[in-house]
Scaffold this motif. Sequence first.
Motif, PDB file in Angstrom:
ATOM      1  N   ALA A 148      -2.393  13.302  10.899  1.00  0.00           N
ATOM      2  CA  ALA A 148      -1.100  12.613  10.908  1.00  0.00           C
ATOM      3  C   ALA A 148      -0.070  13.423  11.678  1.00  0.00           C
ATOM      4  O   ALA A 148      -0.198  14.640  11.832  1.00  0.00           O
ATOM      5  N   ILE A 149       0.943  12.715  12.152  1.00  0.00           N
ATOM      6  CA  ILE A 149       2.093  13.362  12.792  1.00  0.00           C
ATOM      7  C   ILE A 149       3.350  12.969  12.030  1.00  0.00           C
ATOM      8  O   ILE A 149       3.417  11.905  11.411  1.00  0.00           O
ATOM      9  N   MET A 150       4.355  13.864  12.049  1.00  0.00           N
ATOM     10  CA  MET A 150       5.651  13.555  11.452  1.00  0.00           C
ATOM     11  C   MET A 150       6.718  13.641  12.535  1.00  0.00           C
ATOM     12  O   MET A 150       6.740  14.595  13.331  1.00  0.00           O
ATOM     13  N   LEU A 151       7.591  12.643  12.557  1.00  0.00           N
ATOM     14  CA  LEU A 151       8.703  12.593  13.509  1.00  0.00           C
ATOM     15  C   LEU A 151       9.976  13.147  12.860  1.00  0.00           C
ATOM     16  O   LEU A 151      10.058  13.245  11.626  1.00  0.00           O
ATOM     17  N   PRO A 152      10.983  13.494  13.644  1.00  0.00           N
ATOM     18  CA  PRO A 152      12.218  14.040  13.078  1.00  0.00           C
ATOM     19  C   PRO A 152      12.903  13.135  12.061  1.00  0.00           C
ATOM     20  O   PRO A 152      13.639  13.614  11.189  1.00  0.00           O
ATOM     21  N   ASN A 153      12.688  11.819  12.129  1.00  0.00           N
ATOM     22  CA  ASN A 153      13.290  10.910  11.141  1.00  0.00           C
ATOM     23  C   ASN A 153      12.460  10.804   9.860  1.00  0.00           C
ATOM     24  O   ASN A 153      12.711   9.942   9.028  1.00  0.00           O
ATOM     25  N   GLU A 154      11.445  11.680   9.719  1.00  0.00           N
ATOM     26  CA  GLU A 154      10.557  11.775   8.559  1.00  0.00           C
ATOM     27  C   GLU A 154       9.427  10.740   8.563  1.00  0.00           C
ATOM     28  O   GLU A 154       8.585  10.739   7.669  1.00  0.00           O
ATOM     29  N   GLN A 155       9.398   9.856   9.555  1.00  0.00           N
ATOM     30  CA  GLN A 155       8.309   8.892   9.622  1.00  0.00           C
ATOM     31  C   GLN A 155       6.982   9.617   9.824  1.00  0.00           C
ATOM     32  O   GLN A 155       6.893  10.585  10.590  1.00  0.00           O
ATOM     33  N   ILE A 156       5.960   9.149   9.118  1.00  0.00           N
ATOM     34  CA  ILE A 156       4.625   9.723   9.232  1.00  0.00           C
ATOM     35  C   ILE A 156       3.684   8.660   9.786  1.00  0.00           C
ATOM     36  O   ILE A 156       3.634   7.538   9.278  1.00  0.00           O
ATOM     37  N   ILE A 157       2.957   9.022  10.822  1.00  0.00           N
ATOM     38  CA  ILE A 157       2.006   8.125  11.474  1.00  0.00           C
ATOM     39  C   ILE A 157       0.627   8.773  11.360  1.00  0.00           C
ATOM     40  O   ILE A 157       0.437   9.910  11.804  1.00  0.00           O
ATOM     41  N   GLY A 158      -0.311   8.079  10.739  1.00  0.00           N
ATOM     42  CA  GLY A 158      -1.608   8.701  10.472  1.00  0.00           C
ATOM     43  C   GLY A 158      -2.778   7.883  10.958  1.00  0.00           C
ATOM     44  O   GLY A 158      -2.652   6.699  11.282  1.00  0.00           O
ATOM     45  N   ARG A 159      -3.930   8.537  10.996  1.00  0.00           N
ATOM     46  CA  ARG A 159      -5.158   7.865  11.399  1.00  0.00           C
ATOM     47  C   ARG A 159      -6.354   8.546  10.738  1.00  0.00           C
ATOM     48  O   ARG A 159      -6.336   9.753  10.474  1.00  0.00           O
ATOM     49  N   ILE A 160      -7.363   7.754  10.455  1.00  0.00           N
ATOM     50  CA  ILE A 160      -8.644   8.268  10.013  1.00  0.00           C
ATOM     51  C   ILE A 160      -9.406   8.747  11.243  1.00  0.00           C
ATOM     52  O   ILE A 160      -9.397   8.099  12.287  1.00  0.00           O
ATOM     53  N   VAL A 161     -10.055   9.913  11.111  1.00  0.00           N
ATOM     54  CA  VAL A 161     -10.908  10.414  12.185  1.00  0.00           C
ATOM     55  C   VAL A 161     -12.339  10.400  11.662  1.00  0.00           C
ATOM     56  O   VAL A 161     -12.649  11.014  10.648  1.00  0.00           O
ATOM     57  N   SER A 162     -13.225   9.691  12.336  1.00  0.00           N
ATOM     58  CA  SER A 162     -14.610   9.548  11.882  1.00  0.00           C
ATOM     59  C   SER A 162     -15.422  10.791  12.244  1.00  0.00           C
ATOM     60  O   SER A 162     -14.986  11.619  13.061  1.00  0.00           O
ATOM     61  N   PRO A 163     -16.610  10.938  11.660  1.00  0.00           N
ATOM     62  CA  PRO A 163     -17.472  12.076  12.031  1.00  0.00           C
ATOM     63  C   PRO A 163     -17.810  12.105  13.512  1.00  0.00           C
ATOM     64  O   PRO A 163     -18.087  13.170  14.069  1.00  0.00           O
ATOM     65  N   GLU A 164     -17.779  10.933  14.159  1.00  0.00           N
ATOM     66  CA  GLU A 164     -18.090  10.858  15.593  1.00  0.00           C
ATOM     67  C   GLU A 164     -16.856  11.029  16.466  1.00  0.00           C
ATOM     68  O   GLU A 164     -16.947  10.925  17.693  1.00  0.00           O
TER      69      GLU A 164
END
Length: 229
Positions: free
Chosen positions: A127-143
């Motif tokens: 995940a990443i966090m932006l200065p406005n506190e928003q969090i954007i995430g993703r699942i990362v698979s074994p591949e």
Amino acid sequence: MKYSLSMTDQQQAEIKAHVLPADGKEAVAIALCGRRAGATSHRLLVNKIIPVPYEACSIREANRVSWSTDLLIPLLGEASRRRMAIVKIHGHPQNYPWHSEVDDESDRELFPSIYGWMEDDNPHASAIMLPNEQIIGRIVSPEGMFESLNVVKVVGEDLKFYYANTDLQNVPEFAKRTAQTFGEETFAKLKRLKVGIVGCSGTGSWVIEQLGRYGVGTLDLLQKSLRKI
């Protein structure tokens, strides 16, 4: 399958304080998360946060960070024993609202090793966090494949929801009054809500009708049945 990440507002503040420091350079934290796995959804719930020390990073710039993954070894042991998820979170101080190509390369190198420690294929996330506190995430698979978290939820005095897909369909005719009165952003939030109602007669029937008119996305109705003994 739908994926989500949940945390408290105190945890969100703790993450922000570390991954978005005053020097304006990227930094990293690791979250150990419990799981709630269902037939159609998989929830990750932050249990504790482990900041990666700034001095443990070989590179810290405004748009790049590199750190020693040796710090992960004791966390991987705990995560494996307790069947927990690893979530890597880093800041984007320049407010870039997507994972960068550098992030893609880093995640594809890191996460296959994480899965290699585990005795199952349960998902882990970045995940990443932006200065406005928003969090954007993703699942990362074994591949090394990516799939967006559908929503990141923050619970405190207020409830915050950060959705992956903000491109909603046009407002339907029956809900235009709601959108005009409260704004399309409010309608977007209502459309994503799932509301449970116990009791569908009397007052309940009026509540159901009003929520439907407001454009609430999903209504789960439960009628209490009475039985004479």
